[in-house]
Write a protein that holds these residues in place. Structure first.
Motif, short mmCIF file in Angstrom:
data_model
loop_
_atom_site.label_atom_id
_atom_site.label_comp_id
_atom_site.label_asym_id
_atom_site.label_seq_id
_atom_site.Cartn_x
_atom_site.Cartn_y
_atom_site.Cartn_z
N THR A 62 0.84 -1.20 0.00
CA THR A 62 0.00 0.00 0.00
C THR A 62 0.88 1.25 0.00
N ILE A 63 1.92 1.25 0.82
CA ILE A 63 2.83 2.40 0.87
C ILE A 63 3.56 2.55 -0.45
N ASN A 64 3.98 1.45 -1.04
CA ASN A 64 4.65 1.47 -2.34
C ASN A 64 3.71 2.08 -3.40
N THR A 65 2.46 1.70 -3.38
CA THR A 65 1.47 2.23 -4.32
C THR A 65 1.29 3.73 -4.14
N ILE A 66 1.27 4.19 -2.89
CA ILE A 66 1.15 5.62 -2.62
C ILE A 66 2.32 6.37 -3.25
N LEU A 67 3.53 5.83 -3.07
CA LEU A 67 4.71 6.48 -3.66
C LEU A 67 4.58 6.59 -5.17
N ILE A 68 4.21 5.50 -5.80
CA ILE A 68 4.09 5.49 -7.26
C ILE A 68 3.01 6.46 -7.72
N GLU A 69 1.87 6.48 -7.04
CA GLU A 69 0.80 7.41 -7.40
C GLU A 69 1.22 8.86 -7.25
#
Length: 90
Positions: A62-69
């Motif tokens: 989830t944190i990785n996805t936030i970074l990418i977004e």
């Protein structure tokens, strides 16, 4: 524990905020607050949050996805700006 982490934990203690209850935003820049910290990469941030066990994989993703977004490279540096949890008004 990394020396950098000790500095962060001391800042939380001085602010009277528990790390595990703090909310945060991730940005490419510091908000210049007492609770804004630079992390070298996602792995270092996950280590700070103690999210390194296989059971933590969903939260880490989830944190990785936030970074990418946000357009932030998870393998590069970023800032995490912590703040007190918001209390709902009645």
């Amino acid at each position: 524990m990394k020396e950098h982490f000790k500095t962060i934990l001391e800042a939380f203690e001085n602010a009277g905020i528990e790390v595990n209850t703090a909310e945060f935003s991730i940005t490419e820049y510091s908000l210049n607050t007492d609770l804004s910290f630079k992390f070298r990469n996602l792995d270092e941030f996950l280590e700070f949050l103690h999210l390194t066990a296989p059971s933590d994989e969903e939260r880490a993703e989830t944190i990785n996805t936030i970074l990418i977004e946000e357009g932030i490279d998870p393998s590069g540096f970023f800032y995490v700006n912590f703040y007190s949890p918001k209390v709902a008004e009645l």
